[in-house]
Structures are given as structure tokens and as C-alpha cells.
Write a protein that holds these residues in place. Sequence first.
Motif, PDB file in Angstrom:
ATOM      1  N   ASP A 183       0.855  -1.178   0.000  1.00 48.11           N
ATOM      2  CA  ASP A 183       0.000   0.000   0.000  1.00 48.11           C
ATOM      3  C   ASP A 183       0.897   1.237   0.000  1.00 48.11           C
TER       4      ASP A 183
ATOM      5  N   SER B 251      -3.068 -10.673  -5.881  1.00 42.67           N
ATOM      6  CA  SER B 251      -4.078 -10.352  -4.884  1.00 42.67           C
ATOM      7  C   SER B 251      -5.018  -9.349  -5.519  1.00 42.67           C
ATOM      8  N   PHE B 252      -4.466  -8.298  -6.069  1.00 40.37           N
ATOM      9  CA  PHE B 252      -5.320  -7.395  -6.831  1.00 40.37           C
ATOM     10  C   PHE B 252      -4.686  -7.244  -8.189  1.00 40.37           C
TER      11      PHE B 252
ATOM     12  N   GLU C 223      -9.056 -16.625   1.155  1.00 36.40           N
ATOM     13  CA  GLU C 223     -10.286 -16.188   1.812  1.00 36.40           C
ATOM     14  C   GLU C 223     -10.116 -16.327   3.319  1.00 36.40           C
TER      15      GLU C 223
ATOM     16  N   TYR D 267      -5.778   2.974   5.906  1.00 29.98           N
ATOM     17  CA  TYR D 267      -7.057   2.274   6.050  1.00 29.98           C
ATOM     18  C   TYR D 267      -7.234   1.924   7.512  1.00 29.98           C
TER      19      TYR D 267
ATOM     20  N   ARG E 137     -14.065  -9.298   6.826  1.00 32.70           N
ATOM     21  CA  ARG E 137     -13.953  -7.984   6.196  1.00 32.70           C
ATOM     22  C   ARG E 137     -12.550  -7.420   6.399  1.00 32.70           C
ATOM     23  N   VAL E 138     -11.987  -7.690   7.556  1.00 35.51           N
ATOM     24  CA  VAL E 138     -10.596  -7.305   7.798  1.00 35.51           C
ATOM     25  C   VAL E 138      -9.706  -8.032   6.792  1.00 35.51           C
TER      26      VAL E 138
ATOM     27  N   SER F 144     -10.501  -9.316   3.838  1.00 35.92           N
ATOM     28  CA  SER F 144     -10.651  -8.812   2.469  1.00 35.92           C
ATOM     29  C   SER F 144      -9.819  -7.568   2.246  1.00 35.92           C
ATOM     30  N   LEU F 145      -9.852  -6.681   3.224  1.00 35.47           N
ATOM     31  CA  LEU F 145      -9.081  -5.452   3.101  1.00 35.47           C
ATOM     32  C   LEU F 145      -7.597  -5.776   2.936  1.00 35.47           C
TER      33      LEU F 145
ATOM     34  N   ARG G 247      -6.168  -8.578   2.041  1.00 34.26           N
ATOM     35  CA  ARG G 247      -5.886  -9.375   0.863  1.00 34.26           C
ATOM     36  C   ARG G 247      -5.979  -8.538  -0.411  1.00 34.26           C
ATOM     37  N   ALA G 248      -7.046  -7.762  -0.499  1.00 31.02           N
ATOM     38  CA  ALA G 248      -7.281  -7.050  -1.752  1.00 31.02           C
ATOM     39  C   ALA G 248      -6.367  -5.846  -1.905  1.00 31.02           C
ATOM     40  N   LEU G 249      -5.991  -5.236  -0.798  1.00 31.51           N
ATOM     41  CA  LEU G 249      -5.214  -4.012  -0.904  1.00 31.51           C
ATOM     42  C   LEU G 249      -3.756  -4.212  -0.527  1.00 31.51           C
TER      43      LEU G 249
END
Lengths: 861, 861
Positions: free
Chosen positions: B149, B365-366, B664, B797, B807-808, B810-811, B813-815
Motif C-alpha cells: 500500500d 491479490s489485486f 479467503e 485504512y 472484512r478485515v 478482504s481489506l 488481501r485485496a489491498l
Amino acid sequence: MSIRLSEIQDPLCDDRMEQKEHETLSEERSGIPSQKERLFLHRNAVSQNFSVNTSNKDIVDGNISVVEEHLPETSPEDENAVEMVVPSRSSSDEPQELVFATGSGSTSSCNQLGNSIFYSSAVPADSVPQDERGELNILSAEYESLDYDTCINSVWLDEERTRGYKFITKKDAARWLVVMITGILTALVACVIDITIESLSKFKYTWLQHNTNKYVTKNLAIPYFLWGALNIGPVLVAAFLGSYVEPLSAGSGIPQVKCYLNGVKVPRVVRIKTLLSKAVGVTMSVLGGLAVGKEGPMIHSGAVIAAGVSQGKTTSFNKDFGFFEYFREDHEKRDFVSAGAAAGVSAAFGAPVGGVLFSLEEGASFWNQSLTWRVFFGAMVSSFTLNLVLSAYNGVPGQLTYTGLLNFGAFDDLTYQIWEFIPFILMGILGGLLGALYNYINYRLTVFRMRYVQQPWRKIIEAVIVAFFTATIGFFMIYFVNDCRRASEDQNTLYPIQMFCDEGDENAVASIWFQTPEQSVRSLFHAKADAYKWQTISVFFVCYFILACWTYGLGVPAGLFIPTLLTGAAWGRLVGMLIHLLFPSEGWADEGKYALVGAAAMLGGVVRMTLSLTVILMECTGNITFGLPLMIVLMVAKWVGDYFNEGLYDIHIQMSGVPIMAWEAPPLSNNIYASEVMNRPVISLQCVEKVSRIVEVLKQCTYNGFPVVDQFPEGDDAIYFKSFGKLRGIILRSQLVVLLKNKVFNENAEVWQEGKVDIHLFRKAYPRYYQLHQVNLDEEDMNKTVDLKPFMNPSPYNIISCTALPRVFSLFRALGLRHLVICNDANEVVGMVTRKDLVKYRVWKHRGQMGLEELAIYNRV
Amino acid sequence: MSIRLSEIQDPLCDDRMEQKEHETLSEERSGIPSQKERLFLHRNAVSQNFSVNTSNKDIVDGNISVVEEHLPETSPEDENAVEMVVPSRSSSDEPQELVFATGSGSTSSCNQLGNSIFYSSAVPADSVPQDERGELNILSAEYESLDYDTCINSVWLDEERTRGYKFITKKDAARWLVVMITGILTALVACVIDITIESLSKFKYTWLQHNTNKYVTKNLAIPYFLWGALNIGPVLVAAFLGSYVEPLSAGSGIPQVKCYLNGVKVPRVVRIKTLLSKAVGVTMSVLGGLAVGKEGPMIHSGAVIAAGVSQGKTTSFNKDFGFFEYFREDHEKRDFVSAGAAAGVSAAFGAPVGGVLFSLEEGASFWNQSLTWRVFFGAMVSSFTLNLVLSAYNGVPGQLTYTGLLNFGAFDDLTYQIWEFIPFILMGILGGLLGALYNYINYRLTVFRMRYVQQPWRKIIEAVIVAFFTATIGFFMIYFVNDCRRASEDQNTLYPIQMFCDEGDENAVASIWFQTPEQSVRSLFHAKADAYKWQTISVFFVCYFILACWTYGLGVPAGLFIPTLLTGAAWGRLVGMLIHLLFPSEGWADEGKYALVGAAAMLGGVVRMTLSLTVILMECTGNITFGLPLMIVLMVAKWVGDYFNEGLYDIHIQMSGVPIMAWEAPPLSNNIYASEVMNRPVISLQCVEKVSRIVEVLKQCTYNGFPVVDQFPEGDDAIYFKSFGKLRGIILRSQLVVLLKNKVFNENAEVWQEGKVDIHLFRKAYPRYYQLHQVNLDEEDMNKTVDLKPFMNPSPYNIISCTALPRVFSLFRALGLRHLVICNDANEVVGMVTRKDLVKYRVWKHRGQMGLEELAIYNRV
């Protein structure tokens, strides 16, 4: 309406505001001068030469300091100007109409209820005026985002916890099953389309062949008009389906699938009715002799089938089979649709890997390994089923490696020399130029259509004209161009006609026209050297370029791939002839190979995909070693084309105003803050809210998500300085309506049996949730209360108002959000950001320049 | 140390806590009973049968309510137990040591400075005891996350704004250039390795062949010991490189690349020294006749080259070329490494598409479209360069379609019948079983090695033993197995020896052993029917299975693909022989085809990749039509193998304790909240902080990220109920050290020229930032202050403490996050979550069961 950052009372952002407005820093903390003063002083100088225009693209050179300048200053006049009906909160105590008018009308303005302060966010223009339709810099407000971010609320958790690991395992197994069924069904649909086209074409062209041979010396008007009639008949059916039955089934379907995979809820895109209209329509379009392919529609079919199978119910036929109820949410559905699209590509081209890459290239925002495997599995099953059925149909049952199954025939010996990259790259450039021209012409044509060919009957007439014109061009080419050859020179000619040739010869022009475009591509790829005269191919290229350009966008289901490939194959073969002329004795100077390169270049120039197209072309010619030149050609064509305009799919998406998200935030947008793009005011609901207020909010607003807050803050003296309550969650319009419809009120608690208010209530209503006017509430109900907490999403992603745009963008893009709540530094709601707020800033890069444009938002396009 | 949710004063979370603890809901707001009471009452009943064990896998059946039960209760004893040195904040006013000891010591515990409250978070055990090494459920604290990030701070913005669009365009062009150079260099390295191995092997085996033929009737001990010596010599070099020079270069490198792409900072993984050690080492390993391949190391080479080229400097040689300075951050570097890995696959197998999919399958990841194109471009360039060089080497310059360039030779006519899927699936099952067995044996062996073969000299001795043993097995097989054939039966035999066969015949066993493993794979794939006796292949299979299993994990650079393929090809060919025996006259009953299927099944069973392996195998056999059976075989093998254990790479990653993130969040983790996994207390810094405190914090903590807060809250009576200040940003340890090193103090403001404190300060230090002990500060400096605001990440974030774990996840992993700040509902810092906090809960699914295990964290593994 966006407001300036300075108007929000947010101590956290103060400093950054100061930086931004070039004020000196506060020295209160350290008591000594900070070096930051110097650090930020030179910024002012470079952030001036900037302009953004909402109606025209302005070329922006140098540096920008975006958005600030063109955002409307908030002034009292503005507020007054949009002030609207003022139903005070207490009006809910007065008698209510029991059945409400629909809540989702055409107005997007929203009143601030419950705080007695009423003004509106910027009202989009209602609709684009007819003679201005076709602009590229617009957005349509009618498209919503998918709720890709699953709402993990209490009822959802309840189900998960009561059903445990077994449920997880079951869901996982069901996913594989759904993907398998999707693959099989997609392949079967593709087979039916394929075989129907082939059988009916055989009938059509045999008849035409017979008549042409019969009347060639007598009266050629008879076969001419017969051809015309045989074109018009099927096209009429296709145009009727694409105009009256389901307008969404017109076109290739790939832009719609692309939008859906991007996260936009395109209405009716995955309905069974759309599928039927599309499948029958595309069969008829191809049969009607139009310059269309069946591949795009097959991809769309796969997407619809995936959505249908996974939901276990059809809204088109209003039938609920009760299967896979747990997949009834946007997240699961979109994942299945991406598998379906891959299965569609796999069935259309016999390219399973290409299918996976297509889904990745077009659709992936956040890609998951297990999803990738499922997508690949679906594509493989589809390819397997297709090969199985087609091998049986072709008389070699079970022979899955039968080369006749390849769409464009097998290229066994595509050798090339290193220096051939020079002509390949030149052809890539030519493909890019021709593609850009094709896109430009088609764009102008589509603008014309959007303005003057909107009524269904006009669309049908246009389709009929094109159908007849196609027959005319074909007939006149056969009549006037004198190109005879030995019948043995092209094995792919199915319906040879002699015309004016000698006995035993056949007319080469007729061999291209008397078959489907896909077979013509095969002819151009595999016919022997000198099978066509260069004059024939030249005339054919010009005619077909015009035809293909005219046909795409017609009100019939029609794929773009095949006509583009055919156009490209034509000029590619011309290049091949030239090279064959220069090096007549060289084995590699193969006309068919250059036809393939030309086809790839043209396709790359028109649609501008690279990775998936390379693999698709590799897979459907059965040749791997030629992948490298194909890739280079596609890449060059894309670069050259991008210099002038966008890919054709993107142009059509932009014209229809779909808010499609780019892959990255605009460059240099780090100094735009969330507070500058967010919507204000926000309509928030309290955790325990009165029914009357919910009804009022739903009636007055078109918003789809409402933050749920602790309780409304006191005092309303200065709306800009206040928040809309401490954030506790977010709830969707659809959920609220379900709650109202089922009267899940606190006062009715005793009526509800245990477990009756559960997630099934919501799944039952998915995806066509009730409208507000379907809800019957009496006066007594209106005074009751609803506890929103078990149903809201309790931890929506939220960010602080001074977050930079790229970070907001990443969140949206990576997590597939629909609503993002903007909070101040006390976690109180101050604004909302939705997809359209981000998408309306679009970057363009053409002719060596780069700029930012702001799109205009209309309610309808 | 995790604390219970209830201990945080956070009104927002109160309700959900109540739900969780099954208390009735507060009725204060609505004043009437809510239906939620009933909704959540039945939860208690189902969340009981749960157990989590940190040292053994417990089979968990049914439902769980995770984590809460096994988290240590916070008690005063705990606090006291870990209480440490108590330097009060005022100590900074006392004379300081001017040069500090290193700040990143072995202790991970951290004192709460500046608030006079000192206790520590849970202290991980220092190191795994020797005789317990090799557990799979451990994490090593020595691995940090990449800062994927990007920190968009003021100095970053300054650069962007002063340099504008031109800079963006320049960066973009530079990215393509870097990828192109990477592709070319990777291919060249691969060529050098390839050609060196081929030339030296030729020398080695010609000599052996000569000697064997010479001494066959005299004294076979001479060729035997010669063989042994020729194996031991090169292996000694390889083992020296892999033990003394750079231990990280041992093994295949794929696990390390996978970890890096997953976002873990693996120390020294992309150093040039590692590359050199790897390239020379793998050449020697293969030359030494070990059961190894060169493909994995080539992929690692590509990754190193990408990192090196993109950074424009080498830390190994301490040379800064000054190129591409703007790519000196983890985000850019990781993107380039993924392109490099793809180029590596492309060079190793000639599989560019497979390379892209490898990067996607292992690393994404992204995933971004423009990145995908660049990765594909790099892979294509690599493949092109490789083919160009190798075609010249093979005497067909410029003939890029020369089939000799395919690693495993061209399969021209792989036809198959539909019913052949039955043996294919059975072979898939067998491959899964054998793969699981292989992984189990190798796992046990690696455990043994971790415990007893740690010293470099022991590793070298083991490698020598294996090298000699390999020669012994080969020699004894040639000696004892009597399998003669006509020399023409296998065109791939390069160094035929006659041994005890008749004149004109050759020994079939020797033909497998007297060449590199890759050539043996080619032999088994393409040799004519009956080229080998079934006894020969059976014995070879057993021997090679053991050898391959023993060799992987040895202290030499060594790929896994080729030995696995060879083992699989052996048993696959046995199956092929059986089928050929049953259907002797059928064309499809081809032994080579079954060898290919067996190879795929074995590979699938061992490494458990599907998508990329399918495409790699398709590309390196040049055959597309056989993709479907390959995919099904790989899929079945993976499923069967997964029933028993993980893939071999994953096992090795788990053993080394790398905190690799799954795709996941664990299932059923929606009732775990961020507050339960977060670390507390948090060491926060004030926006304008005293140098002395920063130094103290860096000295006492090993944390790498510190939230920057408004100012410390007053009062410290109840640490658990308080926050650590209002969040304003986050700053990294590395940034702080740069600030101290360069003395960027407010009091020194006049010393700094405009623009001198800019992003270059930080880039210059990347990636080996200074250590604290390299910073020289005098007493006067310690009393100065630093303004952190221009350097911190101003919008990290952050989430609220009651956010659910998925949700933590996903954040993260995705970002690609490194630190996630947990706030209360007033945006005050209450905790921090890092990668290890999420990774320590791991799901396993074996033998039809599924469970969650908590990993133990050690400072070293």
C-alpha cells in the motif's frame, strides 16, 4: 452536491486543508517554525494551468489541480433553487395514503427528512435531448451497482451459525455443480445455434446455388430477388426480437456482459427471455446473410445460463424451483456469471483457456484462486460437451481431437522467419489504423441511430434495408467481378456455382458469398495460393468493411468478431499475395498465414483486447507456435488504435452511459479528497426507526442505501457543519421494502414465530425486490417502529472525509462496493460516495495527450 | 495480546457484544420488546462443540464459535509477568547514549512509552527447540509484509504535482522498458544455463559412455567410480553455494517467489547474489546427475532479474546506477517481480501464457489489466529471445517454430477417444495418491533435516551421499536389468551404450540414465512402443521415486518439476504398455501419450496447481487438443491429493513459518471481531514528536508501523478502557530512521534548502533502510522535535473494532496492507492488526473434515 472541504467541521482534515489552501502551518504545537512551510510553498505555482469542461474534451497539458475549480460553490441561492416539497417529519402522524406511488421515480433529488431541512443534491438533467444523443461524456443515472459486498448481517450470521461447516461444504459442492451444469447447457445452446445455422444455411445456399445455376443464362433477377428475400425473411425475425421482444438482445452482448462483470446492474441482462431472444435472433441474423457472427451472443448466452442455473428460479417465467437458494445474492451471481462468460467463450471458439482469460481481462476486480479453478472447470466442461456433440454431428463420435471442430480450421505448419516480424508489425499498424477508422465510422453511425432510429419499426426497416443491401452487394460482385478457378483450389467451398466460368471451374467470388461469414474466414485462411484474384479480394474487402461497419449496432443480435476477422483476413490475404509474388518459391510465404495475421490485426484494432484474443486465436487455430507473432500484432494494433479512440465495445458502453469503473484512479488525483466527490446531505435512518419515516424516505428519495445512525444529532442551525449521526451500519432500499412488506415491526413481535424472520425473507424477494407501491400499510402500521439492526450491514466500509481519491477508488474497485460512507473524525456520517461519483471523472489518452473530463449525468440516455 | 471485546469502551459495539454474549437486548430506545430477543436466543445452543488446539490439529465437526475460548484472559498476573524495563518518558531528558544498539533485536515485546504504563503484548517464544522443528502449525515472526500500500504522503504528492502528467507518462514507458529488459535478460540467463548444462553433460556422458564401452568386459568398477566422481564434483560446488554462499538459493525458489508475490518480505530473495548462486548451483546440480530440474530456479532467476532491473541498483554489489529511482518502493517492485516470474516460466518451459497464469495463480491479490498486459509482454519477449538464441544454437537461426525448441518434444498426433477418460481419471487418482505419498515422505525427511542436518557441512555431506547414491542406483540398474533393444527405437537416446547387449543393440536402461532428467522425460514421451521392457520401467520408477523424494530439500539449487514429471512419465508409460497390450492394433493406444498423462497426474498430485500447469504442459508439448484430458487429470490429482495433505510447496512454506495469506478468510469467522485479533497496546506517536521519544520507541519496540495521533489522551487509570489517541496517520519505522539519520528536525529548519527534504531521501535508503545504531545523535538533538505529518501516510485504512474478521481479511488481501489500524467509534486508535494476526488462524480440510488451527508464533524457525 459536492461541498468544499473547508465547510466540514473535521479537525482531522484541518491541517491538510491548510496545506491545500497554501496557508502557513499552525505552529501551536511545537512552538517553533516548521519546515513544512517551505515544503509546500512551491505548490501553488504548478497547479494552475488546468481546465475541465463538462461538455467537450479539453486537452490538458502539464499539471492539474483537479475538481476544486469547477465544483459549484455552495451558496444560499443554490439551496433555495432546488428547495422542494416540505413534508415535515410530523406529517407522518397525519393520515397516510395506504398504497403508495412508486418510490423510484425519475427525480433523483432527495429531501432531508427528519431534520426539517430540505434541500437537494445536484439534480441531473432528466434526459439527453434527442439531437444531442450519442455524446461519449455522459453517465446514465439509471444504472445501479451490484451489491458485490455481501451484507453480513445478523440474519445472515444466524444461518451460517446454525448450519455450520456442513453448509459451507454443501455450498462449495453446489458451486462446482452449478458451474458444471452451466458449462454443459452453454455448450448445448451453442451446439443448437451452430447446427441450426449450418442446416438452414445449407438449405438456403443450396436453393440459391440451384437457382443461380438454373437461371444464369436466362434471368438473373430471379436468383437476385430470391437471395434478397431469403436474407430479409430471417432478418425480419431477428429484428423483431431485437426491437420489440427484448431490445437488450440486440448487438453482441459482450459490452453488457463486460458491464455486468465490472459490477454494474444492467437491467434484464441475465434474463431467460434475453437468452431466448438472443439465441433465436442470432441464428436468424447469421442465416439472413448479414455481416455478423454468433460468438458474442454465445458468450452472452453463457452468462445468462450461469445466472439462471445458479439462482434456481426464473423471473421471466415467474417460476421458482427452490434450488440453490443460498446463491441468491449479487456476489455469488456475479461470480457465476463470470464462469458462464468463460464457458460461452469456450463454446463459441473452443477456447477454454481463452475463456478464463476473457473473464479475467474483462471482469476481474478481485480474483480468487478457487473461483479461477471453477471458471476454468466450467470452460473445460463446455468445450468438452461442445466437442462431444459436434463430433457426433460430424460423424466422428467421440473423436474429440477431430480438427474440423476448430472454428477456423487447423493450421498445421505455420512456420515463420525472424525477419517476418517486420511485415507483421506493419500489418499491426495497419490493423490499428483500420480499426480506429472502423470505430469512428461506427460511432458516427450509432450517433445517427440514437437520434433518428429509436422507434422499433424504424429499426426493423433499417435491418431489412441492410439485409437486402447485403444480398445486392454480393450479387453484383458475383456478377461483375470475373474470377474463375479450378474447383479444387479451395476445399472449403461448400456451394460452388459456375456462373460465367468454364465448365469445371467455379466462380471464386460466389464461394465467399454463398456461405456463412465464419466459413468465409476459413476459406481465406486455408485456400491455396492464387485461389482468388487480388481484384476480387480488394473489392470484397472494401464492400465488407462498409457492410460490417453498418451492420454492427443494428437492432439484431449480432456478434462483432467474425465480420472483423473476415475483413482483416481479406486485406491480410492481399498482403500475403504481395509477399507470395515477391518470394514465389518460399514455403513460408503463405497467403493463409498472412490472412490470419491480418484478421488478428483488424480484431485487435477494433476491440483492443490482447491477452485473451491471443489465446483465443491460438486455441481456435490449434497452433501454439504462432502465438508470439499474434501477440505482437495484437499489441501493436491496440497501441496504434488507442492513439485515436477507444475500443468499439468501450465506445458503445460510453454512449449508453454505463458507469463502468476503470482499473485505476485518474492520475494526479491524489489531491482530490473524498469530501469533494461525496454526496451531501445524506439521508440517514435511526437504529430503531418509525415506519412512517421509512416510508417517507423511500417515497421521497431514489437513493438505494441509507446509513443507519445512533440517533439524529440535535440542532439544525448550520447544515454544513453538522453530521448525520454516528454511523452504526448501512441498509439498502430493497431490505427496507422487504421489512415493510412483511411488517417486521417491533410491535408485531409476538406474531413472528422463532426463525421466521430470517434470511429467506430477503432471498425470496431477490432479485426483483418489491416496489414501495406493492406494500400495503394501514394507519396503525405507520406508527409502529422497525429495529433495523439485525438487518443492516453492521460494518460497512467507511473512510474519513480527507481520504485521497485513489484510495477511495482502490476500495471500490478491489472490494466491489456500492456505497461508501464518508465519516468525520468522530465516525459520524458526513457524506456518501457511490460508483457514479468516482466514475464521472474519466481520463483519456489520445494523440499523445492525456486529460481528465467530467461526465454529465442524465437520468436516461 | 488480544483482549476481549467487552473490555473496550466502544458504544458502537455494545449491541453486538450483547448479541454475542447472549444477553437480552436493551429496550431503552424503542421502549417496547424487540423481536431480536427471539432471533438470537437459539445461537447459544449451536456454538458449543468447539475446540482449538495450538499444537495439534483437532478434528472439528459441526459448528464452532471461534477464538473466544482460547484467548488468554487478561489478568493482572499476565501483565506483571511480562513487565519490562521501565524507562519513564522523562528519561529522555537525561543524557543519552549517542550511538544506539540495534533496535530490531530478538524481543518482540514492546513497552508503552509516554504514558507511564508498561506492559507487553504476548511474547512469542524465542525459537523452536531443535527436536521440535518441522511442525506445520508455526509462524515465524521474522517475516514482515511488503509495504504494498503506497504511502501517499506530502513528499510523494510534492513530486507528483511538480512533475505532472509527463512524469506519469515517463513512468509508464519506463515500466514497459523494464519488463522488456527483464524478459530479455531472463531468457539469456536461461539460455546460458541451458547451453552450459547441455555442453557439459555432453562431455560428461561421452566420457562415461566411452569408459563403459571400454571397460565393460574388463573392470566395471572403473566406470562406476568415474560416474560417482563426475556426480560428486559438480554437486560439491552446488552444495557449497547452497550452504555457505547463499542458503536461500537452495531448493527450487518457487516457494520463495510465491511468498514474495503473496506480499511477504522474504529477506535476500531478490538479491543478485542469490541469482548467481542459484544459476551456477542449478547448472551444477543437473550436471551432477541429481534428480533435479532447472525450471524452478529459472523462475526464481526471472524474479530476481526483474527486481534488479527495476531498482537500478544492487545491494549485493553496493552499486547504484541511478536508473528508475521512482520504482524504489515495494508496490512497484512486487509488480515487476510478478512479471519476472512470468518471464521465468516462459523461459523455462517456453510457455508465455502459462507464465502469466502462473503469476496470476500464485501471486495475484489485486490484478490490474495494464499490469497483466505488461506481464504478458515480458513473458512473450522472454520466449522470443529464448527461441531466437536456442534456434541459433541448434543451427536453425531465426526458425522460431523449430520443434526442437519445445522442452518435451512435439506431440503431433495426440488423438483420444471419449472412453479414454476412464483410464485418464483413474490415472489422476493414482497421481493424487502417489503425490500425497511423495509429499508425506518428503515432509518427514525435511523434518529430519531441520532437526539434524542444519550445519552447512552436514548439508554438503548429505548432498555428496545423494550424488554418489544416484550414480550407484543408475549403475546397478544398468548392470542388473537386462533390457536390450535396436538402436533405432528411441531417437532421443544421445549416448547409447551396448553393455551386455548384442552388436547393434543398445542398453535401454542406460539410455534413461546417461542423460539429463529432462532428456529422459523426452525419451519416455516419444520412444516407440516396446522401446522399454516393463520390468525396466518398474524398477526405474521405484528407484527414481525414492531418489526424487530424497533429493528435494537438499542444500542445492534444485527444481521439482522435472523429477516429478519423470517419475510420473515412468508409471504413465507402464499404464500405456498395459493398454497397448490390451489393444495392440489401435492407433490411440500410444505409450508416449500415457506417459504424458502420468507425468501430469504426478505433477498435479505433488504441487497441486491446475490452471497454469495445464497451460504450461500444453505449451511445452505444442499440443492444444490434449488440453482437456490434461486439465481433468490435474484436477482429479489435486482433489485426491488434497484429501491427504497440502501441495509440496505449501508444506515447505508452512514448515518455514512464512505467514502466507490464504485467498479467503476462514469459514465461520464472521463472529470473530477485529478487537479479538488485534494487538494492544499500541505505541503511537504524536504529530510533532520529541526526538528522544522516537529514539526510545524505536529502541524498545520491534514494531514497524506506528499510528500518528493528535495527542496522547489524558489519564492512564484504566488502560483497557482508553484509546491511544485520535488517528491522524501512520508512519513506518524505516521512515522514522531516515528522518533521524538526516536530522529533519523542526529546529533545523533553516538548514534545509527548499526541496531538499523530499522523497529522494527515502528512495535513497530503500530497500535496506538504516538501522537505528547507524544514527548519530547528540544530546542537543534529542531535545529537538520532528514534525511527522509531511512524511506519514495521512489516510491509512482503518476499521472499527467490531468489524468481522472476513472484512478485515478482504481489506488486507485485496489491498495488500501491512498495518491496519483499529479504531473505536470516535476514530481513536485502540489496536493494530498485522498480517500475522490474520494468518495465525488457518483452516485445513483433509479426509473429508475441516477445522481451524491456531498457529504458534516463534521469533525464529
